[in-house]
Design an enzyme around this catalytic site. Structure first.
Site, short mmCIF file in Angstrom:
data_model
loop_
_atom_site.label_atom_id
_atom_site.label_comp_id
_atom_site.label_asym_id
_atom_site.label_seq_id
_atom_site.Cartn_x
_atom_site.Cartn_y
_atom_site.Cartn_z
N HIS A 29 -4.86 1.43 7.64
CA HIS A 29 -3.50 1.96 7.71
C HIS A 29 -3.32 3.09 6.68
O HIS A 29 -2.82 4.16 7.01
CB HIS A 29 -2.49 0.82 7.46
CG HIS A 29 -1.06 1.26 7.39
ND1 HIS A 29 -0.12 0.83 8.29
CD2 HIS A 29 -0.40 2.09 6.54
CE1 HIS A 29 1.05 1.39 7.99
NE2 HIS A 29 0.91 2.15 6.92
N GLU A 30 -3.74 2.82 5.43
CA GLU A 30 -3.55 3.82 4.38
C GLU A 30 -4.42 5.05 4.62
O GLU A 30 -3.98 6.18 4.40
CB GLU A 30 -3.83 3.23 3.00
CG GLU A 30 -2.90 2.10 2.58
CD GLU A 30 -1.42 2.41 2.73
OE1 GLU A 30 -1.02 3.58 2.58
OE2 GLU A 30 -0.65 1.48 3.04
N GLY A 89 0.83 -1.20 0.00
CA GLY A 89 0.00 0.00 0.00
C GLY A 89 0.86 1.25 0.00
O GLY A 89 2.00 1.22 0.48
N CYS A 103 5.59 0.04 7.57
CA CYS A 103 5.23 1.15 6.70
C CYS A 103 6.46 1.56 5.90
O CYS A 103 7.56 1.64 6.46
CB CYS A 103 4.74 2.33 7.54
SG CYS A 103 4.28 3.78 6.60
N LEU A 104 6.28 1.82 4.60
CA LEU A 104 7.42 2.22 3.76
C LEU A 104 8.05 3.53 4.26
O LEU A 104 9.22 3.77 4.01
CB LEU A 104 6.97 2.38 2.30
CG LEU A 104 6.51 1.09 1.60
CD1 LEU A 104 5.94 1.42 0.22
CD2 LEU A 104 7.65 0.09 1.48
N GLN A 117 2.92 9.99 1.13
CA GLN A 117 4.20 9.28 1.19
C GLN A 117 5.10 9.60 -0.01
O GLN A 117 6.29 9.29 0.01
CB GLN A 117 3.98 7.76 1.28
CG GLN A 117 3.34 7.34 2.58
CD GLN A 117 3.17 5.83 2.65
OE1 GLN A 117 2.21 5.30 2.13
NE2 GLN A 117 4.11 5.14 3.27
N HIS A 156 -2.93 7.59 6.89
CA HIS A 156 -1.95 8.51 6.27
C HIS A 156 -2.63 9.79 5.79
O HIS A 156 -2.05 10.87 5.86
CB HIS A 156 -1.28 7.85 5.06
CG HIS A 156 -0.13 6.96 5.40
ND1 HIS A 156 1.05 7.43 5.94
CD2 HIS A 156 0.04 5.62 5.25
CE1 HIS A 156 1.89 6.41 6.12
NE2 HIS A 156 1.31 5.30 5.72
ZN LIG Z 1 2.19 3.45 5.81
#
Ligand SMILES: [Zn+2]
Length: 169
Positions: free
Chosen positions: A131-132, A45, A89-90, A50, A135
């Protein structure tokens, strides 16, 4: 085009995102770039902030052959029942911790064809959607981990933040 992924400490991850008013070439290109960037980073995701864009958009690819392009998401329901599972998370590399979330959700969003989609989700999809979406509200999963876990990762987070701020100059 593959974009640089913004890391913990970057102020762009802590800004609220604007709704998308319409689909146009700019948004379509952004969606393609997000999918490409997510795949390049081996993520499941990726949310627009991000890659430095404060718009209510995220993409998901859980490996089920369906790449979701999610615009202006809104949760319609959260189950009272919760589940705790490990997340990463990236934007927060090297940290994996358990987060408690609703087991099931119902979500409404616009897709890349500007069609309204309503989905009910559980398991990994439910978790990834929450989660997304966090953000887009400037929330990171490390904000939601248990206090004990937070103490354990706090020095790692501080280090990550310092590196990010140094890189931003
Ligand atoms: Zn994330």
């Amino acid at each position: 085009m593959i974009h640089k992924i913004r890391k913990y400490g970057d102020p762009v991850l802590r800004k609220e995102c604007d709704r998308v008013e319409k689909i146009d070439d700019e948004i379509l290109e952004l969606l393609d770039d997000m999918v490409e960037t997510m795949h390049d980073a081996n993520g499941i995701g990726l949310a627009a902030p991000q890659i430095g864009v404060n718009k209510k958009i995220f993409v998901l690819d859980l490996g089920d052959g369906h790449i979701r392009k999610v615009i202006n998401p809104e949760f319609l329901e959260f189950s009272d029942e919760t589940e705790e599972n490990e997340e990463g998370c990236l934007s927060v590399p090297g940290i994996y911790k358990k987060v408690k979330r609703s087991s099931k959700v119902k979500i409404k969003y616009m897709n890349e064809k500007w069609e309204e989609v309503t989905e009910e989700a559980e398991g990994l999809l439910s978790r990834a959607l929450q989660h997304e979406n966090d953000h887009l509200d400037a929330v990171l999963f490390v904000d939601k981990i248990a206090p004990v876990a937070k103490r354990i990762v706090s020095s790692k987070l501080q280090k990550l933040k310092k590196e990010t701020l140094k890189e931003l100059g």
